[in-house]
Structures are given as C-alpha cells and as structure tokens.
Write an enzyme that holds these catalytic residues in place. Structure first.
Site, PDB file in Angstrom:
ATOM      1  CB  CYS A 142      -0.876  -0.031   1.252  1.00 48.73           C
ATOM      2  SG  CYS A 142      -1.788   1.501   1.535  1.00 48.73           S
TER       3      CYS A 142
ATOM      4  CB  CYS B  70      -0.398   2.064   5.927  1.00 50.56           C
ATOM      5  SG  CYS B  70      -1.093   0.520   5.313  1.00 50.56           S
TER       6      CYS B  70
ATOM      7  CB  CYS C 286      -5.072  -0.612   2.405  1.00 47.61           C
ATOM      8  SG  CYS C 286      -3.946  -0.929   3.758  1.00 47.61           S
TER       9      CYS C 286
ATOM     10  CB  CYS D  23      -4.098   3.224   5.649  1.00 43.21           C
ATOM     11  SG  CYS D  23      -4.060   2.838   3.897  1.00 43.21           S
TER      12      CYS D  23
ATOM     13  CB  CYS E 143      -9.179  -3.221 -11.948  1.00 47.15           C
ATOM     14  SG  CYS E 143      -8.730  -1.978 -13.151  1.00 47.15           S
TER      15      CYS E 143
HETATM   16 ZN   LIG Z   1      -2.685   0.972   3.637  1.00 50.97          ZN
END
Ligand SMILES: [Zn+2]
Length: 172
Positions: free
Chosen positions: A81, A84, A129, A132, A152
């Site tokens: 990510c 984070c 995610c 976060c 995607c």
């Molecule tokens: Zn994250």
C-alpha cells in the site's frame, strides 16, 4: 583433486549460494501483523503521500489507464500500500489484463476489504487496504483462474518492492 572435479564442486557451491541468497531475500508474509484499522487522519496522510497518491487513496480517485510504471513490472516481489506500506499483493498473482491498470487475481489473504460503490450507474465492488482504508481499485469477475477475479488497481496506490530489497516498515 582433479581440476575437472574441482570446477564441478565449485560450480555446485556457487549455485547453492545463489539459491540460498534468493531464499534469504524473498519476502515472507508476516501473518502476525496487526491489521487493526488505523485512526490516522486524512491531514496526517496528506503529509506522508504525494498529492496524486492522496487523490487516489483518500478521495477514491482513478488514474488514467496506461499511466502507471507498475503495469510493466514482471519481476518477483511484493506490492505494498502506498500509504501505510502494508503488503497487499504478491507478484505471482499479477497478470496482464490489457486494461492499462495493474491487475491481480488475488490479494494477500486478509489484507483488503471491500464495499459497494454506487458512484457510477452500475454498482461496482470497491476494495481498499484494511489497515489505512486507502482506496486501491475495483474487483471485476473477468479475471483468470484460479479465482476468476480481476483486482483492477491504481498504480499510484501501490509501491513495488523487488524480492532483493527489504520490505519497508509499516507507517501511519
Ligand atoms: Zn494501507
């Protein structure tokens, strides 16, 4: 020792070193990571990510197709990510979908969560995610086996860490 035998043994040793060094550097998935959602504010994320990344991650933006350098990546590694740094996808699950966005058939177990997105005329499944809650992309049902799903992803919402570099510390 005969010269030929020495070369063979040395070659074998060198091969073993290469294999073991790959093992050392390949990323392992830490199943014990704390995945509790963070209470980091959007202002705080704004200090950590670029304006373009913020627009995708925390404003549910979508980048232009074919704009991400991650489209071309075929090396082994992990996609984390961009906010984070939680590892979300392994390179083994990436495939060329032809859509112009980085595409995966499966995230790392437990690392993304979904919600229904009604912002367009037809409903879509958004995913983000878990840590976060940064927006990553949408799930479609035209992916390859074994899942038949296409995650995607916006390239700006991910960072690629090749297997020979250590994963970054989680942040936020
Ligand atoms: Zn994250």
């Amino acid at each position: 020792m005969q010269r030929r035998q020495f070369i063979l043994q040395a070659g074998g040793l060198f091969g073993a070193l290469i294999v073991s060094s790959q093992k050392v550097f390949a990323h392992t998935i830490n199943k014990a990571l704390d995945l509790t959602p963070l209470d980091t504010s959007e202002n705080e994320w704004g200090e950590l990510v670029s304006k373009q990344e913020f627009h995708i991650l925390f404003d549910d933006g979508t980048e232009r197709p074919n704009s991400s350098p991650l489209n071309k990546i075929k090396e082994k590694g992990t996609f984390v990510c961009a906010a984070c740094y939680l590892p979300l996808f392994e390179s083994e699950t990436k495939y060329e979908s032809g859509t112009g966005w980085p595409s995966f058939y499966q995230p790392i177990k437990g690392r993304v969560d979904t919600k229904l997105d009604l912002s367009l005329v037809w409903p879509r499944t958004e995913y983000h995610c878990v840590r976060c809650e940064g927006h990553q992309g949408h799930i479609f049902e035209d992916g390859p086996a074994p899942t038949g799903l296409r995650y995607c992803n916006n390239g700006l919402a991910l960072k690629f860490i090749p297997d020979n570099k250590p994963l970054p510390e989680l942040r936020g």
